[in-house]
Motif scaffolding. Sequence first.
Motif, short mmCIF file in Angstrom:
data_model
loop_
_atom_site.label_atom_id
_atom_site.label_comp_id
_atom_site.label_asym_id
_atom_site.label_seq_id
_atom_site.Cartn_x
_atom_site.Cartn_y
_atom_site.Cartn_z
N GLY A 89 0.82 -1.21 0.00
CA GLY A 89 0.00 0.00 0.00
C GLY A 89 0.85 1.26 0.00
O GLY A 89 0.55 2.22 -0.71
N SER A 90 1.91 1.27 0.78
CA SER A 90 2.79 2.44 0.80
C SER A 90 3.55 2.57 -0.51
O SER A 90 3.83 3.68 -0.98
CB SER A 90 3.77 2.33 1.97
OG SER A 90 4.65 1.24 1.80
N ILE A 91 3.90 1.44 -1.12
CA ILE A 91 4.56 1.47 -2.43
C ILE A 91 3.63 2.06 -3.48
O ILE A 91 4.03 2.89 -4.31
CB ILE A 91 5.02 0.06 -2.83
CG1 ILE A 91 6.08 -0.45 -1.84
CG2 ILE A 91 5.55 0.03 -4.25
CD1 ILE A 91 6.46 -1.90 -2.03
N PHE A 92 2.37 1.63 -3.44
CA PHE A 92 1.38 2.16 -4.39
C PHE A 92 1.20 3.66 -4.21
O PHE A 92 1.21 4.42 -5.19
CB PHE A 92 0.05 1.44 -4.18
CG PHE A 92 -1.13 2.18 -4.75
CD1 PHE A 92 -1.34 2.24 -6.12
CD2 PHE A 92 -2.02 2.82 -3.91
CE1 PHE A 92 -2.43 2.93 -6.65
CE2 PHE A 92 -3.11 3.51 -4.42
CZ PHE A 92 -3.31 3.57 -5.79
N CYS A 93 1.05 4.11 -2.97
CA CYS A 93 0.84 5.54 -2.71
C CYS A 93 2.03 6.36 -3.18
O CYS A 93 1.87 7.43 -3.77
CB CYS A 93 0.57 5.77 -1.23
SG CYS A 93 -1.05 5.18 -0.67
#
Length: 233
Positions: A89-93
């Motif tokens: 999720g942090s990679i996507f954001c």
Amino acid sequence: MDPQTVTHPAASLSVAHLVLNASPVVQIILVLLVIASIASWTIIFEKWAVFAGAFKALTRFEKRFWSGGEMSQIYQHVSGNSNLETGAGSIFCAGYEEFQRQRGKIRPSDALDAARRAMRVAQMREVGRLENRLAFLASVSSVSPFVGLLGTVWGIMTAFMHIGVAGQATLATVAPPVAEALIATAAGLFAAIPATAAYNRYIHKLDKLDAQYEVFMDEFTNILHRQVPETKP
């Protein structure tokens, strides 16, 4: 002779008796190994919870991401959500924010490269968070047997000194320092074996998560690539 004054041989060779009557060097080694073992088990249970949470977070995010919808909607849902904005999720954001920031300012292909670099940084940050304190387990795994061996060598040296003082090698003279030496060896293995098993297990989990993050980065990069208009020569 009063039977209460007779020291039973088994009592003199009990673990507690040997530890309390061990030489200061061996006692220090045992204390260090006990501290290392307690610290290792603390990290083992802590990392068990961390990795379990990381796999659950990855499952939750992938379920939301592949459920469909516009990227902006997915970003609004994931961003600021502590249950989703972690791991993948942090990679996507990070990738989405950088892509939107650079889109329109530079060439589309450069914006895609910038998003990829941002995702790489976020991936390294997540892997570093998961990898934190695993080096201590590796150190305990490799160093503890040698620390225990030091206690073993010292105990054997003590046994030979006792033999030299007594002038004869009897079981009563040799047994206590040899048993003391074996306790140091056992303590070193007791600290090293769980640390080794846990380190290998968590490194395997870390590699598995890292590979899944890498796969998501490639898939998300392809999605962003489809949003980049083709440039005509």
